[in-house]
Design a protein around this motif. Structure first.
Motif, PDB file in Angstrom:
ATOM      1  N   TYR A   1      -5.118  -0.169   6.468  1.00  0.00           N
ATOM      2  CA  TYR A   1      -6.066   0.584   5.652  1.00  0.00           C
ATOM      3  C   TYR A   1      -5.519   0.912   4.262  1.00  0.00           C
ATOM      4  N   ASP A   2      -4.310   0.397   3.953  1.00  0.00           N
ATOM      5  CA  ASP A   2      -3.721   0.640   2.640  1.00  0.00           C
ATOM      6  C   ASP A   2      -4.192  -0.400   1.625  1.00  0.00           C
ATOM      7  N   PHE A   3      -4.003  -0.067   0.345  1.00  0.00           N
ATOM      8  CA  PHE A   3      -4.412  -0.944  -0.750  1.00  0.00           C
ATOM      9  C   PHE A   3      -3.210  -1.296  -1.624  1.00  0.00           C
ATOM     10  N   SER A   4      -3.327  -2.416  -2.330  1.00  0.00           N
ATOM     11  CA  SER A   4      -2.341  -2.799  -3.341  1.00  0.00           C
ATOM     12  C   SER A   4      -3.082  -3.548  -4.441  1.00  0.00           C
TER      13      SER A   4
ATOM     14  N   ALA B   1      -4.019   2.375  -8.711  1.00  0.00           N
ATOM     15  CA  ALA B   1      -5.308   2.790  -8.149  1.00  0.00           C
ATOM     16  C   ALA B   1      -6.363   1.769  -8.545  1.00  0.00           C
ATOM     17  N   ALA B   2      -7.500   1.780  -7.843  1.00  0.00           N
ATOM     18  CA  ALA B   2      -8.571   0.825  -8.144  1.00  0.00           C
ATOM     19  C   ALA B   2      -9.078   0.992  -9.574  1.00  0.00           C
ATOM     20  N   GLY B   3      -9.299   2.237  -9.986  1.00  0.00           N
ATOM     21  CA  GLY B   3      -9.772   2.480 -11.339  1.00  0.00           C
ATOM     22  C   GLY B   3      -8.766   2.065 -12.386  1.00  0.00           C
TER      23      GLY B   3
ATOM     24  N   HIS C   1      -7.741   6.504  -1.974  1.00  0.00           N
ATOM     25  CA  HIS C   1      -7.390   7.033  -0.660  1.00  0.00           C
ATOM     26  C   HIS C   1      -8.543   6.824   0.320  1.00  0.00           C
ATOM     27  N   LEU C   2      -8.180   6.614   1.568  1.00  0.00           N
ATOM     28  CA  LEU C   2      -9.122   6.711   2.672  1.00  0.00           C
ATOM     29  C   LEU C   2      -8.761   7.983   3.423  1.00  0.00           C
TER      30      LEU C   2
ATOM     31  N   ARG D   1      -4.061   4.473   1.699  1.00  0.00           N
ATOM     32  CA  ARG D   1      -3.878   4.821   0.287  1.00  0.00           C
ATOM     33  C   ARG D   1      -3.339   3.604  -0.460  1.00  0.00           C
ATOM     34  N   THR D   2      -3.399   3.654  -1.776  1.00  0.00           N
ATOM     35  CA  THR D   2      -2.817   2.576  -2.554  1.00  0.00           C
ATOM     36  C   THR D   2      -1.302   2.708  -2.546  1.00  0.00           C
TER      37      THR D   2
END
Length: 339
Positions: A208-211, A162-164, A142-143, A157-158
């Motif tokens: 600002y989102d992730f995938s 998640a990155a981990g 999350h940002l 957010r993703t």
């Protein structure tokens, strides 16, 4: 104000005593060795181990802090999000302590705690809201804009992994043991990140989102295709490529959000904030842009109760208290206000 804090959201049973931002004790009983056999956390096993460990961990935290339960002013506990069975152990234990001792009960959101890990060892003058926080762990990316100690707004957010989670799953595909992200970070230090080409997924309309799902799949496909052709994947080189691409995505979105939203301070939080490349590159990028960067001590990056105790202090000041009806929740937004 002395707060006894309890954390049991996943596979660490933890208790701590904090006085504001000062940590008087911090005890963590980890289950990593047992879950490593299965390649990840088994929720039922985690819950049972919390039941076995929580009383002893709490006694040890009080002893190390040099105080008794009578000298504690309030009880703080992680109530969301996390593995529901694990959370219930900590929540019910904390409720019992609060009820039997007549102490106030403070509900604490797990992601808020990770952000609060940055307050430990730093005065209010060194780090205080407002700032932008990148919260990255095995289950969260999350940002978050932190306007005040209990006032949050999610700006990114993703959309999937998640990155981990991406680190852990690709590490497992490369033959590393759980928790794979830590081992991948170490192995990547000897690798050549340029050897393997990996995608950089973007989310249309959400800058600002992730995938991370597509990146994870691309790695798994390359590993499987190599095996089908009798070829060997160079593990350090692939690990370095994975680490670099995940860091590319996290750093790019964080710096752009900080710049666009006018934040001069960025805070790293969560287990992935211990990643060596993320720390180094984010430090360089922020310094280049005149942004002040903070990240927790390594011992406070993973799940622990000290961060819960520090955040509980600010929740208490904001009047966020619970009674004996407090429940645990597997999912809950960070900007939720406890009722």
């Amino acid at each position: 104000m002395k707060i006894l804090a309890i954390e049991s959201s996943c596979d660490e049973t933890a208790a701590a005593v904090c006085d504001g931002r000062e940590v008087l004790s911090n005890i963590v009983a980890t289950q990593v060795a047992e879950h490593r056999i299965y390649g990840g956390v088994v929720p039922e096993i985690a819950s049972r181990r919390h039941c076995e460990a929580i009383s002893g961990v709490t006694r040890e935290a009080l002893t190390e802090a040099g105080c008794t339960l009578d000298e504690i002013d309030a009880i703080g506990v992680t109530y969301a999000p996390g593995l529901i069975g694990s959370l219930l152990v900590g929540v019910n234990f904390a409720k019992g302590l609060a009820l039997s001792s007549g102490k106030p009960l403070i509900p604490v959101h797990h992601l808020r705690s990770h952000i609060a890990a940055n307050y430990i060892g730093r005065t209010d003058d060194r780090l205080k809201p407002p700032f932008l926080s990148l919260v990255v762990s095995g289950g969260h990316s999350h940002l978050v804009e932190v306007s005040d100690y209990t006032d949050y707004r999610i700006v990114g957010r993703t959309n999937d992994d998640a990155a981990g989670e991406c680190f852990d799953k690709t590490a497992r595909c490369l033959g590393m043991s759980y928790p794979g992200g830590v081992e991948l970070d170490k192995i990547a230090q000897t690798g050549n990140a340029d050897r393997y080409k990996l995608p950089w997924p973007h989310v249309d309309g959400s800058p600002y989102d992730f995938s991370f799902s597509g990146l994870k799949t691309a790695v798994i496909n390359q590993v499987h295709n190599a095996a089908q052709h009798g070829e060997q994947i160079d593990v350090p080189d692939m690990a370095a490529a994975i680490r670099r691409r995940v860091c590319d995505m996290l750093i790019d979105a964080t710096v752009r959000a900080a710049t666009d939203l006018g934040h001069g301070t960025v805070v790293l939080s969560g287990g992935v904030s211990a990643n060596s490349e993320l720390r180094a590159r984010m430090s360089d990028e922020c310094a280049h842009r005149g942004i002040t960067l903070f990240y927790p001590e390594l011992k406070y990056c993973g799940d622990n109760a000290a961060m819960v105790g520090v955040q509980a202090y600010y929740e208490y000041l904001s009047g966020n208290l619970a009674d004996n009806s407090l429940n645990a929740y597997a999912t809950m937004p960070i900007d939720n206000i406890f009722k």
